[in-house]
Scaffold this active site. Sequence first.
Site, PDB file in Angstrom:
ATOM      1  CE  LYS A  13      -2.051  -1.024   3.922  1.00 53.99           C
ATOM      2  NZ  LYS A  13      -1.394  -2.328   4.209  1.00 53.99           N
ATOM      3  NE  ARG A  88      -4.532  -1.206   9.525  1.00 51.05           N
ATOM      4  CZ  ARG A  88      -3.498  -0.637   8.894  1.00 51.05           C
ATOM      5  NH1 ARG A  88      -3.506   0.633   8.606  1.00 51.05           N
ATOM      6  NH2 ARG A  88      -2.455  -1.358   8.558  1.00 51.05           N
ATOM      7  NE  ARG A 127       6.847  -2.630   6.521  1.00 54.16           N
ATOM      8  CZ  ARG A 127       5.506  -2.592   6.410  1.00 54.16           C
ATOM      9  NH1 ARG A 127       4.944  -1.909   5.442  1.00 54.16           N
ATOM     10  NH2 ARG A 127       4.755  -3.253   7.274  1.00 54.16           N
ATOM     11  NE  ARG A 160       5.885  -0.248  10.487  1.00 53.04           N
ATOM     12  CZ  ARG A 160       4.819  -0.287   9.689  1.00 53.04           C
ATOM     13  NH1 ARG A 160       4.866   0.261   8.485  1.00 53.04           N
ATOM     14  NH2 ARG A 160       3.717  -0.860  10.082  1.00 53.04           N
ATOM     15  NE  ARG A 171       1.357  -4.786  11.486  1.00 52.50           N
ATOM     16  CZ  ARG A 171       2.402  -4.520  10.725  1.00 52.50           C
ATOM     17  NH1 ARG A 171       3.573  -5.045  10.992  1.00 52.50           N
ATOM     18  NH2 ARG A 171       2.272  -3.717   9.697  1.00 52.50           N
TER      19      ARG A 171
HETATM   20  P1  ADP Z   1       1.046  -1.418   7.241  1.00 54.52           P
HETATM   21  O1  ADP Z   1       1.590  -0.494   6.188  1.00 54.52           O
HETATM   22  O2  ADP Z   1       1.997  -2.501   7.566  1.00 54.52           O
HETATM   23  O3  ADP Z   1      -0.305  -1.926   6.924  1.00 54.52           O
HETATM   24  P2  ADP Z   1       0.511   0.981   8.732  1.00 54.52           P
HETATM   25  O4  ADP Z   1       1.701   1.846   8.687  1.00 54.52           O
HETATM   26  O5  ADP Z   1      -0.623   1.324   7.827  1.00 54.52           O
HETATM   27  O6  ADP Z   1       0.953  -0.535   8.550  1.00 54.52           O
HETATM   28  O7  ADP Z   1      -0.044   0.927  10.221  1.00 54.52           O
HETATM   29  C1  ADP Z   1       0.790   0.552  11.290  1.00 54.52           C
HETATM   30  C2  ADP Z   1      -0.054   0.392  12.538  1.00 54.52           C
HETATM   31  O8  ADP Z   1      -0.659   1.635  12.881  1.00 54.52           O
HETATM   32  C3  ADP Z   1      -1.210  -0.588  12.435  1.00 54.52           C
HETATM   33  O9  ADP Z   1      -0.814  -1.928  12.649  1.00 54.52           O
HETATM   34  C4  ADP Z   1      -2.119  -0.080  13.552  1.00 54.52           C
HETATM   35  O10 ADP Z   1      -1.636  -0.446  14.834  1.00 54.52           O
HETATM   36  C5  ADP Z   1      -1.955   1.424  13.433  1.00 54.52           C
HETATM   37  N1  ADP Z   1      -2.969   1.972  12.494  1.00 54.52           N
HETATM   38  C6  ADP Z   1      -2.725   2.503  11.267  1.00 54.52           C
HETATM   39  N2  ADP Z   1      -3.878   2.868  10.678  1.00 54.52           N
HETATM   40  C7  ADP Z   1      -4.877   2.550  11.550  1.00 54.52           C
HETATM   41  C8  ADP Z   1      -6.299   2.631  11.517  1.00 54.52           C
HETATM   42  N3  ADP Z   1      -6.949   3.141  10.442  1.00 54.52           N
HETATM   43  N4  ADP Z   1      -6.993   2.215  12.611  1.00 54.52           N
HETATM   44  C9  ADP Z   1      -6.366   1.720  13.679  1.00 54.52           C
HETATM   45  N5  ADP Z   1      -5.045   1.578  13.768  1.00 54.52           N
HETATM   46  C10 ADP Z   1      -4.293   1.985  12.719  1.00 54.52           C
HETATM   47  P1  ADP Z   2       2.143  -1.784   3.207  1.00 53.34           P
HETATM   48  O1  ADP Z   2       2.112  -0.285   3.225  1.00 53.34           O
HETATM   49  O2  ADP Z   2       0.939  -2.370   2.532  1.00 53.34           O
HETATM   50  O3  ADP Z   2       2.361  -2.385   4.554  1.00 53.34           O
HETATM   51  P2  ADP Z   2       4.762  -1.518   1.885  1.00 53.34           P
HETATM   52  O4  ADP Z   2       4.546  -0.685   0.677  1.00 53.34           O
HETATM   53  O5  ADP Z   2       5.418  -0.894   3.049  1.00 53.34           O
HETATM   54  O6  ADP Z   2       3.370  -2.247   2.309  1.00 53.34           O
HETATM   55  O7  ADP Z   2       5.575  -2.810   1.420  1.00 53.34           O
HETATM   56  C1  ADP Z   2       5.949  -3.826   2.338  1.00 53.34           C
HETATM   57  C2  ADP Z   2       7.348  -4.328   1.998  1.00 53.34           C
HETATM   58  O8  ADP Z   2       7.302  -5.071   0.786  1.00 53.34           O
HETATM   59  C3  ADP Z   2       8.366  -3.217   1.775  1.00 53.34           C
HETATM   60  O9  ADP Z   2       9.605  -3.648   2.260  1.00 53.34           O
HETATM   61  C4  ADP Z   2       8.378  -3.040   0.252  1.00 53.34           C
HETATM   62  O10 ADP Z   2       9.648  -2.586  -0.201  1.00 53.34           O
HETATM   63  C5  ADP Z   2       8.078  -4.454  -0.238  1.00 53.34           C
HETATM   64  N1  ADP Z   2       7.247  -4.479  -1.448  1.00 53.34           N
HETATM   65  C6  ADP Z   2       6.155  -3.713  -1.723  1.00 53.34           C
HETATM   66  N2  ADP Z   2       5.641  -4.002  -2.937  1.00 53.34           N
HETATM   67  C7  ADP Z   2       6.421  -5.000  -3.451  1.00 53.34           C
HETATM   68  C8  ADP Z   2       6.420  -5.735  -4.697  1.00 53.34           C
HETATM   69  N3  ADP Z   2       5.482  -5.527  -5.637  1.00 53.34           N
HETATM   70  N4  ADP Z   2       7.382  -6.671  -4.871  1.00 53.34           N
HETATM   71  C9  ADP Z   2       8.317  -6.900  -3.913  1.00 53.34           C
HETATM   72  N5  ADP Z   2       8.389  -6.247  -2.740  1.00 53.34           N
HETATM   73  C10 ADP Z   2       7.447  -5.311  -2.504  1.00 53.34           C
END
Ligand code: ADP
Ligand code: ADP
Length: 217
Positions: A13, A88, A127, A160, A171
Amino acid sequence: MKLLVMGPPGAGKGSQSKRLVEDYNLTNISTGEMFREAYKRGEKLGIEAMEYIEKGNLVADDITNEIVRKRLMKKAAESSFLLDGYPRTVNQAKALDDMLEEMGTRLTAVINIVVDKEVILERMVGRRVCKSCNATYHTKFRPPDKEDLCDECGGELYQREDDKPASVRNRLNIYESKTKPIIDYYKGRGVLVNINGMQSFEAVYANIRRSLREIIR
Ligand code: ADP
Ligand code: ADP
Ligand code: ZN
């Protein structure tokens, strides 16, 4: 353009949102990033949120809805924005509907990035994030030029706390039980776009762009 980017943790994302925000000139609203930034600045909101985040739990709906509301009501977000990681829960989705109605607008598209569990785990454990500019890397799929240093700003990369195995499983369970039901909530509104996230960064992005072009037309 008003976009919502959904998908399990690690789906890509953030990576895809970054490009969309640049190419379509959108206000980026990432709740996860907002919480991490507030924590870095030592704000009460951030410190409270981090207690949930570190364990892999969701931050309470009312706190989360409030920070999104504040951001959406700012002038810059009026015409175009991208929400990454929000809503979420179904409650958050309902709160967002209320906000959009108040603004007299609605979503252009809900982009749902679909990825298998094995891929998710591999992406999350590898990551790495820049301490200074939040750029995201992957030890295997997107390694930085110099080990543990950001290509863009030279900042130090870190893992992280919630990407460590103890939180990752929690998660994923929370995603299945609380977040996945939102997909049904948006189904039937004609705005949901499923994108296969198990392709290269570029291929995923190309698919998103193609879908958006079709929707806008
Ligand atoms: P990821 O990219 O791995 O999905 P995020 O950076 O979006 O993780 O979110 C990290 C953490 O922040 C989540 O696991 C949650 O604890 C909190 N968080 C983020 N967005 C929300 C939301 N919309 N509602 C509740 N908690 C959230
Ligand atoms: P999210 O915000 O959904 O948690 P991220 O964009 O942070 O996801 O991506 C999670 C991890 O996977 C990061 O380390 C990123 O560099 C890697 N990643 C994201 N998209 C791809 C892809 N299409 N192929 C391989 N690795 C990816
Ligand atoms: Zn950086």
